[in-house]
Design a protein around this motif. Structure first.
Motif, PDB file in Angstrom:
ATOM      1  N   ARG A 170     -14.479  37.102   0.350  1.00 57.20           N
ATOM      2  CA  ARG A 170     -13.400  36.234   0.492  1.00 57.20           C
ATOM      3  C   ARG A 170     -13.488  34.885   1.138  1.00 57.20           C
ATOM      4  O   ARG A 170     -13.366  33.848   0.414  1.00 57.20           O
ATOM      5  CB  ARG A 170     -12.105  36.917   1.052  1.00 57.20           C
ATOM      6  N   LEU A 171     -14.331  34.878   2.540  1.00 51.25           N
ATOM      7  CA  LEU A 171     -14.462  33.756   3.177  1.00 51.25           C
ATOM      8  C   LEU A 171     -15.789  32.848   2.403  1.00 51.25           C
ATOM      9  O   LEU A 171     -15.563  31.772   2.205  1.00 51.25           O
ATOM     10  CB  LEU A 171     -14.897  34.002   4.492  1.00 51.25           C
ATOM     11  N   LEU A 172     -16.636  33.380   1.922  1.00 47.89           N
ATOM     12  CA  LEU A 172     -17.890  32.945   1.215  1.00 47.89           C
ATOM     13  C   LEU A 172     -17.340  32.084   0.022  1.00 47.89           C
ATOM     14  O   LEU A 172     -17.640  30.986  -0.127  1.00 47.89           O
ATOM     15  CB  LEU A 172     -18.965  33.818   1.072  1.00 47.89           C
ATOM     16  N   ILE A 173     -16.576  32.969  -0.803  1.00 53.37           N
ATOM     17  CA  ILE A 173     -16.032  32.195  -1.864  1.00 53.37           C
ATOM     18  C   ILE A 173     -15.176  31.101  -1.585  1.00 53.37           C
ATOM     19  O   ILE A 173     -15.287  29.899  -2.298  1.00 53.37           O
ATOM     20  CB  ILE A 173     -15.198  33.255  -2.985  1.00 53.37           C
ATOM     21  N   GLY A 174     -14.252  31.265  -0.854  1.00 54.61           N
ATOM     22  CA  GLY A 174     -13.035  30.117  -0.298  1.00 54.61           C
ATOM     23  C   GLY A 174     -13.995  28.830   0.074  1.00 54.61           C
ATOM     24  O   GLY A 174     -13.698  27.798  -0.057  1.00 54.61           O
ATOM     25  N   THR A 175     -14.984  29.234   1.024  1.00 57.94           N
ATOM     26  CA  THR A 175     -15.693  28.020   2.025  1.00 57.94           C
ATOM     27  C   THR A 175     -16.589  27.336   0.738  1.00 57.94           C
ATOM     28  O   THR A 175     -16.565  26.262   0.536  1.00 57.94           O
ATOM     29  CB  THR A 175     -16.373  28.594   2.840  1.00 57.94           C
ATOM     30  N   ALA A 176     -17.188  28.281  -0.277  1.00 60.08           N
ATOM     31  CA  ALA A 176     -18.066  27.383  -1.244  1.00 60.08           C
ATOM     32  C   ALA A 176     -17.230  26.574  -2.177  1.00 60.08           C
ATOM     33  O   ALA A 176     -17.621  25.568  -2.395  1.00 60.08           O
ATOM     34  CB  ALA A 176     -18.840  28.449  -1.849  1.00 60.08           C
ATOM     35  N   PHE A 177     -16.055  27.020  -2.561  1.00 62.77           N
ATOM     36  CA  PHE A 177     -15.154  26.166  -3.477  1.00 62.77           C
ATOM     37  C   PHE A 177     -14.585  25.166  -2.481  1.00 62.77           C
ATOM     38  O   PHE A 177     -14.525  23.965  -3.241  1.00 62.77           O
ATOM     39  CB  PHE A 177     -14.255  27.092  -4.047  1.00 62.77           C
ATOM     40  N   LEU A 178     -14.319  25.562  -1.287  1.00 60.97           N
ATOM     41  CA  LEU A 178     -13.775  24.147  -0.520  1.00 60.97           C
ATOM     42  C   LEU A 178     -14.717  22.997  -0.726  1.00 60.97           C
ATOM     43  O   LEU A 178     -14.327  21.859  -0.782  1.00 60.97           O
ATOM     44  CB  LEU A 178     -13.496  24.578   0.632  1.00 60.97           C
ATOM     45  N   MET A 179     -16.083  23.260  -0.325  1.00 60.80           N
ATOM     46  CA  MET A 179     -17.208  22.368  -0.249  1.00 60.80           C
ATOM     47  C   MET A 179     -17.193  21.766  -1.514  1.00 60.80           C
ATOM     48  O   MET A 179     -17.435  20.279  -1.634  1.00 60.80           O
ATOM     49  CB  MET A 179     -18.181  22.970   0.379  1.00 60.80           C
ATOM     50  N   ALA A 180     -17.066  22.257  -2.790  1.00 57.40           N
ATOM     51  CA  ALA A 180     -17.375  21.868  -3.988  1.00 57.40           C
ATOM     52  C   ALA A 180     -16.194  20.774  -4.108  1.00 57.40           C
ATOM     53  O   ALA A 180     -16.362  19.678  -4.880  1.00 57.40           O
ATOM     54  CB  ALA A 180     -17.363  22.741  -4.917  1.00 57.40           C
ATOM     55  N   VAL A 181     -14.909  21.243  -3.951  1.00 54.75           N
ATOM     56  CA  VAL A 181     -13.743  20.241  -3.986  1.00 54.75           C
ATOM     57  C   VAL A 181     -13.830  19.014  -3.193  1.00 54.75           C
ATOM     58  O   VAL A 181     -13.560  17.933  -3.583  1.00 54.75           O
ATOM     59  CB  VAL A 181     -12.368  21.004  -3.723  1.00 54.75           C
ATOM     60  N   ILE A 182     -14.547  19.174  -1.747  1.00 57.17           N
ATOM     61  CA  ILE A 182     -14.588  17.998  -1.072  1.00 57.17           C
ATOM     62  C   ILE A 182     -15.481  17.084  -1.760  1.00 57.17           C
ATOM     63  O   ILE A 182     -15.403  15.878  -1.642  1.00 57.17           O
ATOM     64  CB  ILE A 182     -15.006  18.581   0.358  1.00 57.17           C
ATOM     65  N   TRP A 183     -16.596  17.621  -2.165  1.00 59.29           N
ATOM     66  CA  TRP A 183     -17.665  16.771  -2.933  1.00 59.29           C
ATOM     67  C   TRP A 183     -16.880  15.922  -4.190  1.00 59.29           C
ATOM     68  O   TRP A 183     -17.238  14.804  -4.049  1.00 59.29           O
ATOM     69  CB  TRP A 183     -18.660  17.472  -3.216  1.00 59.29           C
ATOM     70  N   LYS A 184     -16.089  16.635  -4.744  1.00 62.13           N
ATOM     71  CA  LYS A 184     -15.567  16.153  -6.158  1.00 62.13           C
ATOM     72  C   LYS A 184     -14.411  15.101  -5.739  1.00 62.13           C
ATOM     73  O   LYS A 184     -14.443  13.909  -6.236  1.00 62.13           O
ATOM     74  CB  LYS A 184     -15.175  17.054  -6.872  1.00 62.13           C
ATOM     75  N   ALA A 185     -13.506  15.554  -4.935  1.00 65.19           N
ATOM     76  CA  ALA A 185     -12.424  14.726  -4.478  1.00 65.19           C
ATOM     77  C   ALA A 185     -12.615  13.648  -3.693  1.00 65.19           C
ATOM     78  O   ALA A 185     -11.879  12.488  -3.544  1.00 65.19           O
ATOM     79  CB  ALA A 185     -11.355  15.697  -4.248  1.00 65.19           C
ATOM     80  N   LEU A 186     -13.450  13.761  -2.583  1.00 66.87           N
ATOM     81  CA  LEU A 186     -13.370  12.807  -1.547  1.00 66.87           C
ATOM     82  C   LEU A 186     -15.025  12.086  -1.367  1.00 66.87           C
ATOM     83  O   LEU A 186     -15.009  10.869  -1.064  1.00 66.87           O
ATOM     84  CB  LEU A 186     -13.369  13.737  -0.340  1.00 66.87           C
ATOM     85  N   LEU A 187     -16.071  12.745  -1.692  1.00 63.47           N
ATOM     86  CA  LEU A 187     -17.200  12.288  -1.143  1.00 63.47           C
ATOM     87  C   LEU A 187     -17.960  11.473  -2.342  1.00 63.47           C
ATOM     88  O   LEU A 187     -18.736  10.781  -2.214  1.00 63.47           O
ATOM     89  CB  LEU A 187     -18.140  13.295  -0.607  1.00 63.47           C
ATOM     90  N   SER A 188     -17.443  12.111  -3.517  1.00 63.54           N
ATOM     91  CA  SER A 188     -18.207  11.425  -4.771  1.00 63.54           C
ATOM     92  C   SER A 188     -17.671  10.190  -5.173  1.00 63.54           C
ATOM     93  O   SER A 188     -16.385   9.945  -5.538  1.00 63.54           O
ATOM     94  CB  SER A 188     -18.521  12.642  -5.904  1.00 63.54           C
ATOM     95  N   PRO A 189     -18.409   9.143  -5.448  1.00 65.89           N
ATOM     96  CA  PRO A 189     -17.743   7.907  -5.783  1.00 65.89           C
ATOM     97  C   PRO A 189     -17.483   7.887  -7.541  1.00 65.89           C
ATOM     98  O   PRO A 189     -16.919   7.042  -8.015  1.00 65.89           O
ATOM     99  CB  PRO A 189     -18.957   6.826  -5.509  1.00 65.89           C
ATOM    100  N   ASP A 190     -18.093   8.744  -8.179  1.00 61.61           N
ATOM    101  CA  ASP A 190     -18.093   8.760  -9.582  1.00 61.61           C
ATOM    102  C   ASP A 190     -17.491  10.058 -10.463  1.00 61.61           C
ATOM    103  O   ASP A 190     -18.070  10.168 -11.384  1.00 61.61           O
ATOM    104  CB  ASP A 190     -19.511   8.234 -10.239  1.00 61.61           C
ATOM    105  N   TYR A 191     -16.753  10.669  -9.333  1.00 63.34           N
ATOM    106  CA  TYR A 191     -16.075  11.963 -10.359  1.00 63.34           C
ATOM    107  C   TYR A 191     -14.683  11.792 -10.587  1.00 63.34           C
ATOM    108  O   TYR A 191     -14.377  11.848 -11.894  1.00 63.34           O
ATOM    109  CB  TYR A 191     -16.345  13.088  -9.093  1.00 63.34           C
TER     110      TYR A 191
END
Lengths: 279, 161
Positions: free
Chosen positions: A98-119
């Motif tokens: 549960r922790l691994l899935i949640g954290t991996a998806f959280l990182m993916a969301v952070i990249w898409k929504a906050l860190l990536s300039p072209d998503y």
């Protein structure tokens, strides 16, 4: 049965996608193969510590080339090893999954929504659908684009040197179905990933409810029909099995069926067959 | 060596057992977070591709393997030209394009220089350039931008007698 199935699925995944340089690859294959043949090896924490070390060695040897799911596979092998040494392996493994899935998806969301300039503005999927040859069939099927249009668009997207301006720039053609595909994929993927991250991280605890299972099965069933990373899908689904209680046989079966569905997605060019059939 | 022998009923009765259960679940996730945080820093300060490095930035940006490339230029007396990335250089080239650190750029430049020498061609320096394709939004257009460049002197190996 629950833990044994999880261990077997992980071992099968290691065999289905051989990885690493020649010094590591045979050792991973041998350990995974032996684990499948010998129940004692399969349920030994030593086997999973060894596999953690070998997959880590693969990451180090090839760094930074390995994909993200290879990192997740390392953490998962470690979680298996640690859980097998716990007083309650089933519960420990469920919490780790549960922790691994949640954290991996959280990182993916952070990249898409906050860190990536072209998503968020749709550029990523617009460019990817148009240029990645692995998605040619899907774009023709879902984006209403002909093979000739795709070829023209790829030529129009050839990069110019820094500072250069084209004499007659032709923008790539955008049929309405393609614009809809870009919009749906951009927001659909982000919303699905955010749903999984939220479901798995809040509230904390080992028990998983219907929302966890539904969001994870939906994500894997939809995403890996298109995304060519079956290894990631198998890993997430194996972790999903770890979240099932002993009495949830139907749910466990649903994860295994989806596991095979991802295998078929990766081995059968279904989009190409549909395009050929439709044309 | 520990073997899976039993499945308990899930009750963590003593605080010691509860702590023992927690550290076993926290370690893998802490590793994931540590690696992901390192990846974010490397992306920002050292041009690591967001797709790589264990930060789960795949399918989030166009800045991946497909839109980065390497160019090699060799210089020597009476020679200045661009080199092809041959199969023997491919691994070093992909590595340098995804993470253009001084170490990986140097390794690629030295490998390219050594290859030229093996084929009897002069090479005094090799310049390694890593480029990235960027896409503007309206209209959708691609432009190449140089991320990093390094010139590596190629040292002549002493001839064996």
């Amino acid at each position: 049965m629950g833990v044994e199935l999880i261990l077997r699925l992980t071992a099968v995944e290691l065999l289905l996608r051989p990885m690493g340089p020649w010094g590591v690859r045979p050792l991973i294959l041998a350990a995974a193969g032996l684990a499948l043949l010998s129940p004692r090896t399969l349920s030994s924490s030593l086997t999973w510590y060894a596999l953690t070390g070998l997959v880590t060695a693969r990451i180090v040897a090839d760094w930074p080339l390995p994909d993200n799911h290879i990192y997740l596979l390392t953490y998962w092998c470690l979680a298996l090893a640690l859980s097998l040494g716990a007083t309650d392996p089933v519960r420990t493994l469920a919490t780790s999954a549960r922790l691994l899935i949640g954290t991996a998806f959280l990182m993916a969301v952070i990249w898409k929504a906050l860190l990536s300039p072209d998503y968020l503005d749709g550029r990523f999927f617009r460019v990817t659908w148009l240029t990645d040859p692995r998605f040619t069939d899907a774009v023709q099927l879902l984006g209403g684009m002909s093979a000739a249009q795709l070829t023209d668009n790829r030529e129009n997207l050839a990069p110019l040197p820094e500072g250069a301006e084209p004499l007659n720039h032709v923008a790539p053609s955008d049929p309405p179905a393609f614009r809809y595909l870009v919009l749906m994929s951009t927001w659909g993927v982000l919303i699905l990933e955010a749903m999984v991250a939220f479901a798995f991280l809040f509230p904390a605890g080992a028990r998983a409810g219907p929302f966890h299972h539904l969001s994870l099965l939906l994500f894997c069933g939809v995403t890996y029909a298109i995304a060519p990373v079956a290894g990631f899908g198998w890993l997430l689904l194996t972790m999903g099995v770890a979240l099932c209680r002993a009495d949830q046989r139907a749910l466990r079966a649903a994860y295994v069926v989806t596991w095979f569905l991802v295998l078929f997605y990766s081995e059968i060019p279904w989009a190409n067959l549909m395009v050929s059939w439709l044309t | 060596m520990t073997h899976l022998s039993s499945v308990s009923n899930g009750s963590d009765s003593t605080p010691a057992r509860r702590i023992a259960g927690h550290w076993r679940t926290i370690i893998p996730t802490a590793l994931l977070l540590g690696v992901a945080a390192t990846q974010m820093v490397l992306v920002k300060v050292a041009d690591l591709s967001p797709w790589k490095g264990g930060g789960f930035g795949m399918f989030a940006t166009t800045d991946g393997t497909a839109f980065r490339y390497v160019r090699l230029f060799v210089d020597a007396p009476e020679r200045s030209e661009e080199l092809n990335i041959t199969e023997s250089l491919e691994f070093d080239a992909v590595r340098a394009q995804l993470f253009p650190s001084r170490r990986f750029l140097t390794r690629l430049g030295e490998a390219a220089g050594a290859r030229e020498r093996r084929h009897g061609r002069e090479a005094a320096t090799v310049r390694v350039e890593v480029w990235r394709v960027e896409f503007s939004d309206q209209p959708l257009r691609a432009t190449g931008r140089r991320l990093r460049s390094l010139t590596i002197p190629i040292v002549r190996q002493p001839q064996a007698n």
